[in-house]
Design an enzyme around this catalytic site. Structure first.
Site, PDB file in Angstrom:
ATOM      1  NE  ARG A  57      -0.634  -2.179   3.246  1.00 48.63           N
ATOM      2  CZ  ARG A  57      -1.009  -3.246   3.099  1.00 48.63           C
ATOM      3  NH1 ARG A  57      -2.430  -3.539   2.924  1.00 48.63           N
ATOM      4  NH2 ARG A  57      -0.107  -4.352   3.040  1.00 48.63           N
ATOM      5  CB  THR A  58       3.876   2.546   1.742  1.00 46.33           C
ATOM      6  OG1 THR A  58       3.385   2.187   2.819  1.00 46.33           O
ATOM      7  CG2 THR A  58       5.016   3.842   1.866  1.00 46.33           C
ATOM      8  CE  LYS A  86      25.798  -2.569 -13.621  1.00 46.77           C
ATOM      9  NZ  LYS A  86      25.810  -1.770 -14.900  1.00 46.77           N
ATOM     10  NE  ARG A 107       8.341   0.745   2.951  1.00 53.05           N
ATOM     11  CZ  ARG A 107       6.964   0.020   3.477  1.00 53.05           C
ATOM     12  NH1 ARG A 107       6.759  -1.236   3.159  1.00 53.05           N
ATOM     13  NH2 ARG A 107       5.993   1.025   4.016  1.00 53.05           N
ATOM     14  CG  HIS A 135       6.001   3.856   7.797  1.00 53.12           C
ATOM     15  ND1 HIS A 135       5.581   4.724   6.568  1.00 53.12           N
ATOM     16  CD2 HIS A 135       5.266   2.827   7.178  1.00 53.12           C
ATOM     17  CE1 HIS A 135       5.223   4.101   5.369  1.00 53.12           C
ATOM     18  NE2 HIS A 135       4.715   2.882   5.756  1.00 53.12           N
TER      19      HIS A 135
END
Ligand code: CP
Length: 326
Positions: A57-58, A86, A107, A135
């Site tokens: 949902r975020t 890399k 996130r 959050h």
């Protein structure tokens, strides 16, 4: 605060009047989120959605919010598909992608990483969940939901009693929500968790130092009876150093219809959860026998993520004036 081009990293950066600004705009955004009105306010703007941890949902509500305002979005959800494999650093990645996008939503599991990205990026960065720490946009949509579900305005949040249940040690949503509520007055926090998963003491001390009352217990039935809001959370298995230890606590708190009705009686007490709820056998923080209950707010809560995040984009990208006066 001046939102224009600002990062959104922590609830610590906000004052109470900032919340009024965000929620007034979020309220106006509801018609746009539901497509009753249309906006091209962010036409030509680009959001970079960088999710180095799973999300439903975020990520999608940020994306939806940007599209609803007429902008465009690119998504990176798999670190293995970037040049970080890399050896490119997260900072360089943020610096590059911040050069392409007008705003980055990030996130990441590592605490401190999103601040590093914000320092590297020329575009503003929004924290979409960082490790166990914070959050912040979830906390904003949670408080917005509390207001709507309880029929209170922001001034009437003063004096609220909230039961917060589950893994309070690792849960970043509850860390941000308690910080946000601490901006108000005389909140009674009922913190219900197994002993090893209590709320970090620095957060408890912050609540006490701001004049709130805190009751810590591990008895769900006793704790929820006095609450105006019940906020359930799941055991955050991914944060345990040994994930098998989480098994000891999964299913330790299950709110079902019988328990809710016995403890809450005829009061209208919203049941909230940041989601996902753990629906695997032996868990289920909120039993599915509550799914049709009118006080189950969890799906309305998730929907509120869109107008709240639209408001944040409008403020950060300086188009909020286009919405004042409807
Ligand atoms: N509430 C929340 O952060 O949900 P997701 O992990 O699905 O984004």
């Amino acid at each position: 605060m001046n939102f224009k081009s600002s990062d959104i990293l922590s609830i610590d950066h906000y004052e109470r009047y900032d919340i009024t600004t965000i929620f007034s705009l979020a309220s106006l955004m509801e018609a746009y989120a539901q497509r009753k009105k249309k906006s091209r306010a962010l036409e030509g703007a680009l959001l970079g959605n960088l999710f180095f941890e799973p999300s439903t949902r975020t990520r999608v509500s940020f994306e939806t919010a940007f599209y609803r305002l007429g902008g465009a979005v690119f998504n990176i959800s798999d670190e293995m598909a970037t040049s970080m494999v890399k050896g490119e650093s997260l900072e360089d990645t943020a610096r590059i992608l911040g050069g392409y996008a007008d705003v980055l939503v990030i996130r990441h599991p590592k605490e401190g990483s999103i601040k590093q990205c914000a320092d590297a990026s020329n575009s503003p960065v929004i924290n979409a969940g960082e490790g166990s720490r914070e959050h912040p946009t979830q906390a904003l949509l949670d408080l917005y939901t509390i207001m709507k579900e309880c029929g209170r305005n922001l001034d009437q949040i003063d004096g609220l009693s909230i039961a917060i249940v589950g893994d309070l040690k690792h849960g970043r949503t509850v860390h941000s929500l308690t910080k946000l509520l601490s901006l108000f007055k005389n909140i009674h926090f009922i913190l219900i968790s197994p002993d090893p998963l209590v709320m970090p003491q620095e957060i408890v001390q912050q609540l006490l130092s701001r004049g709130h009352t805190v009751e810590e217990c591990n008895d769900l039935a006793r704790g929820i009876g006095k609450a105006d809001v019940i906020y359930m959370t799941r055991i955050q298995q991914e944060r345990f150093s040994n994930p098998e230890d989480a098994e000891r606590y999964r299913g330790c708190y299950c709110l079902n219809k019988g328990l809710y009705e016995k403890q809450v009686g005829s009061k209208s007490v919203p049941i909230m959860h940041p989601l996902p709820r753990d629906s695997r056998p032996g868990a289920l923080e909120i039993d599915q026998d509550l799914d049709d209950h009118p006080n189950l707010a969890i799906f309305r809560q998730a929907n509120n993520g869109v107008p709240v995040r639209m408001a944040l984009f409008a403020l950060v990208l300086d188009v909020a004036d286009l919405f004042s006066g409807g």
